[in-house]
Write an enzyme that holds these catalytic residues in place. Structure first.
Site, mmCIF file in Angstrom:
data_model
loop_
_atom_site.group_PDB
_atom_site.id
_atom_site.type_symbol
_atom_site.label_atom_id
_atom_site.label_comp_id
_atom_site.label_asym_id
_atom_site.label_seq_id
_atom_site.Cartn_x
_atom_site.Cartn_y
_atom_site.Cartn_z
ATOM 1 N N ASN A 317 3.088 16.022 -62.218
ATOM 2 C CA ASN A 317 4.031 16.541 -61.224
ATOM 3 C C ASN A 317 5.107 17.374 -61.925
ATOM 4 O O ASN A 317 6.283 17.015 -61.949
ATOM 5 C CB ASN A 317 4.645 15.394 -60.427
ATOM 6 N N HIS A 348 12.235 7.096 -55.936
ATOM 7 C CA HIS A 348 10.974 6.822 -55.246
ATOM 8 C C HIS A 348 11.094 5.732 -54.194
ATOM 9 O O HIS A 348 10.211 5.622 -53.340
ATOM 10 C CB HIS A 348 9.892 6.438 -56.256
#
Length: 444
Positions: A317, A348
């Site tokens: 990512n 997250h």
């Protein structure tokens, strides 16, 4: 993603595909010169009159379609962030933007925890999409705040001091609600957004469409591979039935399912951005490429072939890794690596598996930095070097599989099941090696 179903976010792909024809139309109109600059900001899913009251209507359509009333979770911080950018000075804007965005995002994540664990509510795809988009918006807001703080974006020159307030807010609102990057995709900076809007007429209209088509085919191939693997073996639920080192194969195959799900979604996100004209193909004007950067997250070859956990971490990512490095790692006075992974767990959502997984990841990266120089010093001949690369590749794949499985877990019982299995042997091996190398260096 849902614990028992790595395809739980698959409905997200439907909304991305729905947005494709609008992205292609948007880019065609930009390159053909059919839209004025202000009309380009207004074009989100429909050609609408260039009236100030309708400037944000198009940008909200995809959010409302995909999230329902949960789109408010995205709209509220959007307009609060715009207010901060226009009312707070460059020195204070990073702090204000960070506190506002992360406070709101944490509140939403805690509300999700309460809904799932205490109310035992059924998973809600619309809410999951809204929280995912909110995380992406946090990247945009904090990245733009840092650009303003560092002088890369100037409030006066970008938006004009004498313009109407609504017209001054138009570029910001359009950027934060920009539909090709609303539901997913690499982080597109505000300067990249400006380059596309103001200078897209220099690119050829067919090139983004060709690139988007190629990426769609890649996403389809990854999706079919994922379905083939899934039909052969169900994901992590099989950990309850395996024994001994048989659990290692189950964990690796389950992690492969999760990674394929990420890969296919990332490539689809990139395809949507390409269809709208974003990417390296904008670099036809002098200096444009350095401004736009690489709008790509999925370097699958490097991820699957590297024998270095540190390189895997930087490549995984990629736009998010660069954002975390800029926001946390480069600004942490002490323990920047630990601070970066701890913040990543916070960003997250602070599920038990995420906290454990990201802290374990930080330890493994630190071990990777110390172990590989030591092993390379021992590998003298070509066959020992080959053995070193092969063994460290296997170790890297198994540790990443362990971390991936841990991050996807949503409760303590499942996390304990993973930790008590033979899968823990591989991170423990790196952990013990790290401690030994630290003690060895201090003795010297």
């Amino acid at each position: 993603m849902d614990w028992e179903n790595p395809l739980a976010l698959h409905p997200l792909a439907f909304y991305q595909l729905v947005a494709f024809p609008f992205a292609v139309s948007f880019h065609y109109l930009c390159t053909s010169g059919s839209l004025s600059l202000n009309a380009r900001y207004a074009f989100m899913f429909a050609l609408i009159p260039c009236l100030y009251v309708l400037l944000l209507v198009g940008g909200c359509l995809l959010a409302c379609a995909a999230m329902g009333w949960y789109a408010l979770l995205l709209f509220i911080p959007t307009f609060c962030s715009v207010a901060i950018f226009h009312s707070v000075g460059p020195l204070q804007v990073p702090t204000w933007a960070f506190v506002l965005q992360m406070s709101w995002q944490t509140f939403c994540h805690l509300a999700l925890h309460y809904r799932e664990h205490y109310l035992q509510g059924a998973p809600c795809i619309r809410l999951t999409i809204a929280l995912s988009s909110l995380m992406l918006q946090t990247q945009k807001v904090t990245s733009l705040a840092l650009d303003i703080h560092e002088g890369k974006v100037m409030m006066g020159s970008e938006w004009g001091d004498g313009r109407e307030p609504l017209l001054q807010a138009l570029p910001l609102c359009s950027y934060l609600l920009f539909f090709p990057a609303l539901l997913g995709g690499p982080l597109c900076s505000f300067r990249s957004f400006q380059v596309q809007i103001q200078g897209s007429g220099t690119s050829h209209p067919t090139r983004p469409l060709r690139a988007a088509g190629q990426k769609c085919l890649r996403a389809l191939a990854l999706h079919l591979l994922r379905m083939a693997v899934r039909s052969y073996r169900a994901p992590l639920a099989c950990l309850t039935d395996c024994t001994g080192f048989g659990c290692v194969y189950v964990m690796w195959l389950s992690a492969l399912l999760f990674k394929l799900a990420y890969y296919s979604q990332w490539v689809l996100d990139e395809a949507l951005l390409s269809a709208a004209g974003f990417g390296l193909e904008l670099g036809h004007t002098p200096g444009a490429e350095s401004v736009c950067g690489d709008l790509s997250d999925a370097d699958i070859w490097t991820l699957e072939t590297t024998n270095r956990i540190a390189l895997f971490t930087r490549t995984w990512n990629k736009s998010t890794s660069r954002w975390l490095r800029r926001l946390i790692f480069q600004r942490s006075p002490t323990q920047p690596l630990l601070a970066t992974f701890a913040f990543s767990a916070w960003w997250h959502g602070l599920h038990p598996g995420q906290v454990f997984g990201f802290l374990c990841w930080a330890a493994m990266v630190e071990a990777d930095y110390r172990i590989h120089p030591f092993l390379r010093s021992l590998a003298k001949s070509w066959h020992t070097k080959l053995l070193y690369k092969a063994l460290t590749w296997v170790q890297t794949q198994l540790i990443i599989a362990y971390i991936t499985a841990a991050v996807e877990m949503r409760n303590f019982s499942a996390l304990w099941l993973l930790g008590a299995s033979y899968n823990s042997f591989f991170p423990l091996l790196y952990g013990v090696s790290l401690l030994w190398l630290v003690v060895r260096s201090r003795e010297k």
